[in-house]
Design an enzyme around this catalytic site. Structure first.
Site, PDB file in Angstrom:
ATOM      1  N   ASP A   1       0.833  -1.201   0.000  1.00  0.00           N
ATOM      2  CA  ASP A   1       0.000   0.000   0.000  1.00  0.00           C
ATOM      3  C   ASP A   1       0.872   1.258   0.000  1.00  0.00           C
ATOM      4  OD1 ASP A   1      -2.751   1.219   0.464  1.00  0.00           O
ATOM      5  OD2 ASP A   1      -1.692   1.973   2.235  1.00  0.00           O
TER       6      ASP A   1
ATOM      7  N   GLU B   1       1.544  -0.098  -4.849  1.00  0.00           N
ATOM      8  CA  GLU B   1       0.502   0.859  -5.224  1.00  0.00           C
ATOM      9  C   GLU B   1       1.184   2.175  -5.615  1.00  0.00           C
ATOM     10  OE1 GLU B   1      -3.509   3.028  -3.463  1.00  0.00           O
ATOM     11  OE2 GLU B   1      -1.777   2.691  -2.170  1.00  0.00           O
TER      12      GLU B   1
END
Length: 646
Positions: free
Chosen positions: A338, A367
């Site tokens: 993330d 990400e």
């Protein structure tokens, strides 16, 4: 009598061991609260450094009893007296077993049993996810409630409230296990769950992105053992498992170290709250100011997410071991990281390298939420960056393709500047794919229809089945690793788009007892006639869309030319985008009419450099034999997928 006595002693031993392994341990008046990593393995390449947390633990010396060659090679104190970082040397010929750490002070000592287990056979050579896979993204709290008894627990703050869009709804690991057959039948081959680790925020904890313990599954989802069971059962179904991890931040006030950090610089601290400037450009720009770079990396994502400082070598080692521990413990197949570029980039490069040295085939996708292809390509491993930086990150997320697809298939595409640019909609797709030369490994891009942070696919296409199908065809046939968000296979839309994330992260109907429709079943899909916002939908639409998606994804599962073939595409004319995926033996032709109103002819003769000699092919969507020519007409917002043998 002897058997009874042996049983009592055995139970007492395991009770003592469990206390050591899973809770606070009182020994000689001292308390060890946490030991991370909680165990380790023989044959690992990364040196082991155990972080021990306990009252005044830094005043103790440490050794290993009956070590058989395993020894303490270094002990490091933190700024807080309640931490020790202990280097453990594990010889290559070390035997698996329990090794007792001996803590000594003032002539007294106590022991702590630490397991160094044997690794799975050939663990280091495990395969990972690739362009041959279709990834199914699940937000566990919103997918299925397999065990209502753990919806709320005594040891966590936020209780279940399914009536609140932003509350916890009760989905859990058992719910995912219960529907592995559904996921496999759809044609998916890998599962990515949003974080399952403990997030003990008093509100909004369902998303899991503010960890309160990096080594503990949230009890409202299950526990560590159930997570292992889930991975094992997924593997039995031919499904890989990708864990969603967050190295950039943890829970501000909920992590167990929050009130007693090992070092002041364990997290980034400022005189007052300072958020990130969210400027990826500052990390790439040779002209950027030091201030802008610092705020991009060190500023906090939100006040509730303390920004971790990976420049602290002990924290970086902590995160390396954490990553390896979960792979080995749970038998994982990949990581999704993330908020990747918000981390300090050089330490993260070292983090990736440590994982890949241990597991050379392991895939990690970061990400990289950026709209410009060059800026995303910068973050993929082996990019030819002018500053010489190499991220060691194998895979990145293709946000530019998603943005282009949203323009082309979106309900408001005319409002997004296409007409003013004097180009047809299909050209937007072509222009994104034309920048593939920037990526070192174009097949290792994650391409996706939506995720838990973006608009639902049903919202994007305005609930139009034709636009939906065209968008799914694109993402199933372009280069890269396709990923869909659970429900995309049936064109899920938001319950209330005005509420942001809570409104788009809808529950999967049928995942809870008493749901009006069970979309996990063919009958439920055939009967569903109410959408998430309460409006009516055509009865049978969910079944039609599921069947379309299943047919498409099951075909893709075995289409090697789609997995690893080359791409040749042609500048679109008249809103028709045509491209070919090909290798030495097979060729697949894809044509998408991006116009809402006009039918277009396939300019087949224009493609002669690759179509020469091709005659009849098979229409993948209908199964019919088909021969394409300049006279082939494709209706508005319709597609062709035709496969040929060469």
């Amino acid at each position: 009598m002897r058997k009874l006595l042996f049983s009592i002693l055995t139970m007492a031993m395991w009770a003592c061991m469990s206390q050591y392994m899973y809770g606070a341990q009182k020994t000689n008046g001292e308390v060890i609260q946490h030991v991370n990593p909680p165990s380790w393995w023989t044959g690992m390449k990364l040196p082991l450094q155990i972080m021990v947390n306990g009252r005044d633990i830094s005043s103790y010396s440490v050794s290993i009893k009956d070590s058989d060659g395993v020894k303490v090679s270094g002990v490091h104190k933190a700024e807080s007296p309640n931490y020790l970082f202990i280097d453990i040397d594990i010889p290559k010929n070390a035997k698996p077993g329990i090794y007792n750490l001996v803590f000594s002070k003032d002539g007294k000592s106590f022991e702590y049993p630490y397991e160094i287990a044997g690794r799975r056979e050939d663990s280091s050579n495990r395969e990972s996810f690739s362009s041959a896979d279709l990834i199914y993204l699940i937000m566990p709290d919103r997918f299925s409630n397999g065990n209502p008894e753990n919806d709320s627990t005594d040891d966590t703050s936020e209780k279940a409230n399914r009536n609140s869009l932003g509350g916890r709804h009760g989905g859990d690991i058992q719910g995912i296990i219960n529907h592995l057959d559904y996921i496999s039948d759809l044609g998916a081959t890998a599962i990515w769950n949003t974080p399952l680790l403990l997030d003990d925020d008093p509100r909004g904890s369902y998303h899991g992105y503010a960890a309160s313990d990096y080594y503990k599954i949230d009890p409202r989802y299950g526990d560590n053992e159930l997570y292992k069971e889930f991975v094992d059962k997924a593997h039995e179904k031919g499904l890989k498992v990708i864990m969603d991890v967050v190295t950039n931040h943890s829970g501000t006030n909920t992590y167990w170290w929050a009130d007693d950090l090992p070092f002041k610089d364990w997290i980034h601290q400022f005189p007052e709250y300072t958020g990130s400037n969210h400027a990826n450009s500052a990390l790439l720009d040779p002209n950027a100011s030091d201030l802008d770079r610092m705020l991009a990396e060190n500023g906090w994502f939100t006040p509730g997410m303390a920004d971790m400082n990976l420049d602290n070598p002990y924290l970086l080692q902590f995160f390396k071991q954490w990553a390896l521990w979960w792979i080995e413990y749970a038998d994982l197949d990949g990581y999704r990281v993330d908020t990747y570029w918000y981390n300090e980039k050089q330490p993260m490069s070292e983090w990736n390298k440590a994982i890949l040295e241990e597991y050379p085939q392991f895939n990690i996708v970061g990400e990289t939420w950026i709209s410009q292809t060059p800026a995303i390509a910068y973050w993929q491993r082996d990019s030819k960056n002018l500053d010489g930086f190499n991220s060691n990150l194998p895979s990145v997320m293709d946000f530019p393709l998603l943005d282009a697809a949203n323009i082309v298939f979106g309900k408001n595409k005319e409002d997004q500047g296409i007409q003013q640019k004097n180009v047809n909609g299909a050209r937007v797709l072509y222009d994104v794919i034309s920048q593939d030369y920037l990526y070192p490994d174009v097949n290792n891009l994650l391409v996706f229809t939506s995720n838990h942070d973006t608009e639902r696919i049903g919202d994007i296409v305005g609930k139009d089945p034709d636009r939906y199908k065209a968008m799914m065809v694109l993402f199933a046939t372009v280069r890269g690793i396709p990923q869909i968000f659970s429900g995309d296979e049936m064109m899920f839309s938001s319950a209330d788009p005005t509420t942001g994330h809570p409104g788009l992260r809808v529950d999967f109907p049928g995942g809870w007892d008493g749901d009006r429709f069970d979309l996990f079943t063919d009958e439920g899909r055939a009967n569903a006639n109410i959408d998430f916002d309460g409006t009516s939908i055509d009865k049978g639409l969910r079944k039609e869309l599921y069947d379309f998606s299943r047919n498409l994804f099951q075909w893709r599962k075995n289409a090697e030319v789609i997995h690893n073939g080359k791409t040749k595409h042609f500048i679109p004319v008249n809103d028709g985008y045509g491209y070919f995926r090909y290798n030495d033996n097979d060729l697949v032709f894809v044509f998408i009419n991006t116009s809402d109103t006009e039918s277009v002819n396939v300019p087949w003769s224009r493609y002669s450099e690759i179509t020469s000699g091709l005659e009849e092919g098979r229409n993948v969507l209908t199964g019919e034999t088909i021969e394409i020519s300049d006279a082939t007409l494709v209706a508005p917002m319709q597609t062709l997928i035709v496969e040929y043998k060469r």
